[in-house]
Design a protein around this motif. Structure first.
Motif, mmCIF file in Angstrom:
data_model
loop_
_atom_site.group_PDB
_atom_site.id
_atom_site.type_symbol
_atom_site.label_atom_id
_atom_site.label_comp_id
_atom_site.label_asym_id
_atom_site.label_seq_id
_atom_site.Cartn_x
_atom_site.Cartn_y
_atom_site.Cartn_z
ATOM 1 N N ASP A 122 3.756 -5.965 0.873
ATOM 2 C CA ASP A 122 3.470 -4.563 1.142
ATOM 3 C C ASP A 122 2.324 -4.442 2.138
ATOM 4 O O ASP A 122 1.264 -5.053 1.955
ATOM 5 C CB ASP A 122 3.107 -3.851 -0.165
ATOM 6 C CG ASP A 122 2.903 -2.354 0.028
ATOM 7 O OD1 ASP A 122 3.622 -1.755 0.842
ATOM 8 O OD2 ASP A 122 2.001 -1.799 -0.634
ATOM 9 N N GLY A 123 2.537 -3.689 3.209
ATOM 10 C CA GLY A 123 1.507 -3.512 4.212
ATOM 11 C C GLY A 123 1.553 -4.518 5.344
ATOM 12 O O GLY A 123 0.700 -4.474 6.235
ATOM 13 N N GLU A 257 -7.360 -2.676 2.993
ATOM 14 C CA GLU A 257 -5.916 -2.930 3.009
ATOM 15 C C GLU A 257 -5.615 -4.234 3.735
ATOM 16 O O GLU A 257 -4.758 -5.017 3.305
ATOM 17 C CB GLU A 257 -5.182 -1.769 3.667
ATOM 18 C CG GLU A 257 -3.674 -1.932 3.756
ATOM 19 C CD GLU A 257 -2.966 -1.891 2.409
ATOM 20 O OE1 GLU A 257 -1.734 -2.043 2.383
ATOM 21 O OE2 GLU A 257 -3.639 -1.715 1.372
ATOM 22 N N VAL A 261 -3.738 -7.682 2.172
ATOM 23 C CA VAL A 261 -2.567 -8.301 2.776
ATOM 24 C C VAL A 261 -2.851 -9.767 3.126
ATOM 25 O O VAL A 261 -2.033 -10.655 2.866
ATOM 26 C CB VAL A 261 -2.126 -7.522 4.030
ATOM 27 C CG1 VAL A 261 -1.024 -8.278 4.773
ATOM 28 C CG2 VAL A 261 -1.629 -6.128 3.643
ATOM 29 N N ARG A 285 -1.249 -0.809 8.687
ATOM 30 C CA ARG A 285 -0.467 -1.988 8.336
ATOM 31 C C ARG A 285 -0.799 -3.134 9.285
ATOM 32 O O ARG A 285 -1.277 -2.926 10.401
ATOM 33 C CB ARG A 285 1.028 -1.685 8.395
ATOM 34 C CG ARG A 285 1.517 -0.692 7.364
ATOM 35 C CD ARG A 285 3.018 -0.444 7.527
ATOM 36 N NE ARG A 285 3.317 0.099 8.850
ATOM 37 C CZ ARG A 285 4.533 0.107 9.401
ATOM 38 N NH1 ARG A 285 5.553 -0.413 8.735
ATOM 39 N NH2 ARG A 285 4.718 0.636 10.602
#
Length: 329
Positions: A122-123, A257, A261, A285
């Motif tokens: 995710d991301g 974030e 990741v 992202r």
């Protein structure tokens, strides 16, 4: 001799090198390797050479592992050296000591296999990749199977440092340039430019569980590489400041974030040491470019206004030494 008294063995070789390496002989390290060993502190000449040529199985005399406690595998490119890596994997199977970057793990680190391994985080944006021999029918089948949309980046396997065949507009453009005797990667292109029209690339090296931010380069072209530091980055003090913050602060200086990741990437990658190239997209992202052990760490540009880059070598040395010592693996 106890395990703590045993020496470091450096494993090297390539699929283009034949024959045995003799003591004192200058043997080329071969293609498909990395320069991270230059980070090692102390006497870098104190090691036992473990040379694996492509005809290793036919050699009458093979290297001895009797006095080796840890093997550092420096054969890093699975596309260029699959035979040597397979020989090395068999050679090391009975070895009871530590092996850093086991050959089998390196064999699993091709661009397409890493993309499959990291897909679903995710991301993390992982562009589809097709690998194929340069025949139109094989290329078409691989492109369809991977679901690649154009434009897409075509490069030969084993090519790094920004070397590409081109950014292909469609499948016809691919078919027009491929050669039957060559194997290629085709990667779907993702436009990651910022609102100001610039692209960037961050490189991080992992040594065990320690991470070193090598650089954050900026360019006016999507194919971001080292020459862009003095061509483009030097004219953007705000981006120089961002690179300084990342280099000095490490992953902890990045957005939460991105940290999450990268931790997931580290957890999934089976390599003890490797580099990862990526960018942080405007929406937060991460866009994966590649992750493997065959990236180069040097040279480091530490001239003004990039004086902070000198810290990269110190951080890399501390992380590399810790990995060799078995701390953080």
């Amino acid at each position: 001799m106890s395990s703590t008294d045993k020496a470091l063995g450096l494993l090297f070789g390539s699929d283009i090198h034949h024959g045995r390496a003799h003591a004192g002989e200058a043997v080329p390290a071969g293609i498909g390797t990395t320069d991270v060993r230059l980070l090692q502190s102390g006497d870098r000449d104190r090691f036992i050479r473990l040379h694996i040529p492509v005809n290793f199985q036919r050699l009458k005399f093979k290297p001895s592992l009797a006095n080796v406690g840890t093997v550092l595998n420096l054969v890093t490119d699975p596309d260029l050296n699959p035979l040597v890596l397979d020989h090395a994997d068999k050679f090391l199977k009975p070895f009871k000591g530590r092996v850093i970057n086991r050959p089998a793990a390196v064999l699993g680190s091709t661009r397409d296999k890493v993309a499959t391994l990291l897909a679903g985080i995710d991301g993390l944006v992982v562009p589809p990749i097709a690998r194929f021999r340069g025949r139109p029918a094989l290329a078409a089948a691989a492109i369809a199977k991977a679901g690649i949309r154009f434009p897409a980046i075509l490069r030969r396997t084993g090519h790094h440092d920004g070397r590409i065949e081109g950014l292909m507009a469609d499948a016809d453009a691919v078919m027009a340039v491929i050669d039957p005797g060559t194997t290629y990667y085709l990667t779907e292109f993702v436009d990651g430019r910022s609102a100001e029209g610039l692209f960037h690339k961050i490189r991080i090296f992992f040594f065990g569980d320690r991470a070193v931010v090598r650089h954050r380069l900026v360019s006016d072209h999507w194919n971001v590489h080292a020459p862009d530091r003095k061509r483009v980055l030097v004219h953007h003090p705000e981006h120089i400041e961002t690179e300084r913050r990342y280099v000095e602060g490490g992953i902890a200086a990045m957005p939460p974030e991105a940290q999450r990741v990268l931790a997931e990437v580290r957890a999934r990658m089976p390599l003890d040491y490797f580099g990862i190239d990526f960018s942080i997209l405007p929406d937060g992202r991460l866009l994966l470019f590649e992750a493997n052990a065959t990236m180069m760490f040097f040279p480091v540009v530490a001239d003004p206004p990039f004086g902070y880059s000198a810290a990269v070598v110190a951080q890399g040395t501390a992380a590399f030494d810790a990995m060799l010592a078995g701390r953080g693996i």
